[in-house]
Design a protein around this motif. Structure first.
Motif, PDB file in Angstrom:
ATOM      1  N   ASP A 246       6.893   2.708  -2.495  1.00  0.00           N
ATOM      2  CA  ASP A 246       6.638   4.026  -1.934  1.00  0.00           C
ATOM      3  C   ASP A 246       5.173   4.433  -2.034  1.00  0.00           C
ATOM      4  O   ASP A 246       4.504   4.160  -3.036  1.00  0.00           O
ATOM      5  N   LYS A 247       4.676   5.110  -0.998  1.00  0.00           N
ATOM      6  CA  LYS A 247       3.277   5.553  -0.980  1.00  0.00           C
ATOM      7  C   LYS A 247       2.999   6.570  -2.071  1.00  0.00           C
ATOM      8  O   LYS A 247       1.911   6.594  -2.658  1.00  0.00           O
ATOM      9  N   PHE A 248       3.979   7.425  -2.350  1.00  0.00           N
ATOM     10  CA  PHE A 248       3.799   8.412  -3.414  1.00  0.00           C
ATOM     11  C   PHE A 248       3.660   7.726  -4.765  1.00  0.00           C
ATOM     12  O   PHE A 248       2.853   8.144  -5.602  1.00  0.00           O
ATOM     13  N   LEU A 249       4.429   6.671  -4.983  1.00  0.00           N
ATOM     14  CA  LEU A 249       4.307   5.907  -6.222  1.00  0.00           C
ATOM     15  C   LEU A 249       2.941   5.260  -6.322  1.00  0.00           C
ATOM     16  O   LEU A 249       2.341   5.207  -7.406  1.00  0.00           O
ATOM     17  N   ARG A 250       2.425   4.762  -5.203  1.00  0.00           N
ATOM     18  CA  ARG A 250       1.088   4.169  -5.216  1.00  0.00           C
ATOM     19  C   ARG A 250       0.037   5.215  -5.574  1.00  0.00           C
ATOM     20  O   ARG A 250      -0.921   4.933  -6.304  1.00  0.00           O
ATOM     21  N   ALA A 251       0.211   6.439  -5.071  1.00  0.00           N
ATOM     22  CA  ALA A 251      -0.718   7.512  -5.429  1.00  0.00           C
ATOM     23  C   ALA A 251      -0.619   7.850  -6.909  1.00  0.00           C
ATOM     24  O   ALA A 251      -1.635   8.097  -7.564  1.00  0.00           O
ATOM     25  N   LEU A 252       0.590   7.869  -7.454  1.00  0.00           N
ATOM     26  CA  LEU A 252       0.772   8.127  -8.882  1.00  0.00           C
ATOM     27  C   LEU A 252       0.037   7.093  -9.724  1.00  0.00           C
ATOM     28  O   LEU A 252      -0.646   7.427 -10.700  1.00  0.00           O
ATOM     29  N   ILE A 253       0.173   5.827  -9.340  1.00  0.00           N
ATOM     30  CA  ILE A 253      -0.492   4.755 -10.093  1.00  0.00           C
ATOM     31  C   ILE A 253      -2.007   4.902  -9.989  1.00  0.00           C
ATOM     32  O   ILE A 253      -2.731   4.765 -10.979  1.00  0.00           O
ATOM     33  N   GLY A 254      -2.508   5.193  -8.792  1.00  0.00           N
ATOM     34  CA  GLY A 254      -3.951   5.351  -8.627  1.00  0.00           C
ATOM     35  C   GLY A 254      -4.509   6.495  -9.446  1.00  0.00           C
ATOM     36  O   GLY A 254      -5.542   6.346 -10.111  1.00  0.00           O
ATOM     37  N   VAL A 255      -3.848   7.645  -9.432  1.00  0.00           N
ATOM     38  CA  VAL A 255      -4.310   8.804 -10.205  1.00  0.00           C
ATOM     39  C   VAL A 255      -4.268   8.504 -11.695  1.00  0.00           C
ATOM     40  O   VAL A 255      -5.203   8.834 -12.439  1.00  0.00           O
TER      41      VAL A 255
END
Length: 385
Positions: A246-255
């Motif tokens: 999921d893209k939201f999960l990728r954003a969580l990991i990046g942050v």
């Protein structure tokens, strides 16, 4: 035996006397804090003049000439024509905020399922409050529930697809909900990971130290926008065919990764501030490395860098608005998205929406700042006053 005259010896203590009137009261506070020196007096007068010049128009814009109710932009336009503000400076359109409030909170989350978001928020507050109050007992159990059980429960509630709950895909998430989720995950992950990276950077093992240094300096050397772009767009290109998440999960990991690199440097500064004698004392007691760090060094180091830690948390909370560039709408993104609504397209709408978003961000950041000051005073046991 010769008797001595003891009439001059005081038989009881002198009663407490009130402080001089010149050292108490509102006048003393003004003299000490506002007019202690000639320069302080000049700055105080200039500040008072600035407030007197700017505050009345702001109050008029935000409250007196503002429009509080309405179903479209025509209500704000009518209020602007009859307001007391000069041309181009009409009152706030709080009717826009009222009409779009749920979108600002939930984004496009299904209306019938928003009770799940509200329940998650209630659980978050109920579990977080005892952790923040020092006198509440059973902190260990509370921490397990908050950091271990709550994320699992929140996942099932927000995402759904289990136990009869409707599945809600993350592209429908938005508003303050996304801001809080990103912030909570980033804060919960960045602090322990930052501690590990800081210890690794100070390690005597060359491989461990090199890996931590490369990670920290690489992440700190690029802006968060780049990290989010890489996590959202570039990362799927390096995954095997058919593998994605999921893209939201990728954003969580990046942050989380971005914040952990900065947190590592904050913690490393605290470790360097601990006197060498503390390490040597722990070694003389026969403590192992992890015992020494967990029991002796880290408690002192983290106490010293509480301002830096909270400052990183505040910066992370505000930086969540950058997910707007990868097609996700946090609170600020949801506000900006609604500017394009033709029913509310007016000169008053953008300013009012941005002020509302800024005020919400300020509430959370100010709360973290005040709690940081409270914890500093509570843990300031090094010097007696």
């Amino acid at each position: 035996m010769q008797e001595h005259d003891l009439s001059f010896v005081r038989a009881e203590m002198v009663a407490n006397q009130p402080a001089p009137k010149s050292e108490t009261g509102f006048g003393h506070w003004i003299r000490v804090n506002l007019f202690a020196t000639p320069l302080d007096g000049v700055l105080t007068i200039l500040g008072a003049l600035f407030i007197a010049y700017t505050l009345p128009p702001l109050i008029d814009w935000a409250f007196i000439s503002a429009q509080w109710t309405g179903s479209d932009r025509s209500f704000c336009a009518t209020a602007a024509q009859g307001g007391s503000q000069p041309d181009g400076w009409s009152g706030a359109c709080w009717a826009f905020v009222g009409a779009k409030f749920e979108q600002f909170m939930y984004g496009r989350y299904p209306v019938d399922e928003r009770w799940r978001v509200a329940l998650t928020g209630i659980l978050f507050v109920v579990l977080l409050a005892p952790l923040l109050i020092p006198k509440v007992p059973r902190k260990g159990l509370n921490a397990i529930l908050f950091f271990g059980v709550f994320p699992v429960v929140a996942y099932f509630l927000l995402v759904g697809g289990w136990f009869g709950l409707e599945f809600v895909e993350t592209p429908l998430w938005g508003g303050l909900m996304v801001t809080l989720v990103l912030s909570f995950v980033g804060i919960a992950v960045s602090l322990p990971l930052g501690i590990v990276l800081a210890l690794g950077r100070r390690s005597k093992m060359p491989v461990v130290k090199m890996i931590c240094v490369i990670f920290i300096e690489t992440v700190r050397g690029v802006p968060l926008v780049t990290v989010l772009f890489m996590a959202s767009v570039m990362l799927p290109l390096f995954l095997p065919a058919g593998v994605t998440f999921d893209k939201f999960l990728r954003a969580l990991i990046g942050v989380a990764m971005f914040a952990s690199a900065y947190m590592a440097e904050v913690v490393r500064g605290g470790l360097q501030a601990i006197p060498k004698g503390q390490y040597e004392g722990a070694d003389s007691l026969g403590l192992g490395y992890w015992q020494k760090m967990w029991l002796i060094v880290l408690p002192q180091a983290l106490k010293l860098v509480i301002p830096g830690i909270v400052n990183t948390f505040i910066g992370l909370f505000k930086d969540t608005s950058l997910v707007y560039i990868i097609g996700m709408f946090d609170l600020l993104g949801a506000v900006r998205q609604n500017f394009s609504d033709a029913a509310w397209a007016s000169p008053q709408t953008p300013m009012t929406g941005l002020v509302f978003a800024g005020f919400v961000f300020w509430i959370f950041c100010f709360g973290m700042s005040r709690y940081s000051i409270f914890m500093e005073r509570l843990l300031d046991t090094g010097h007696k006053r």
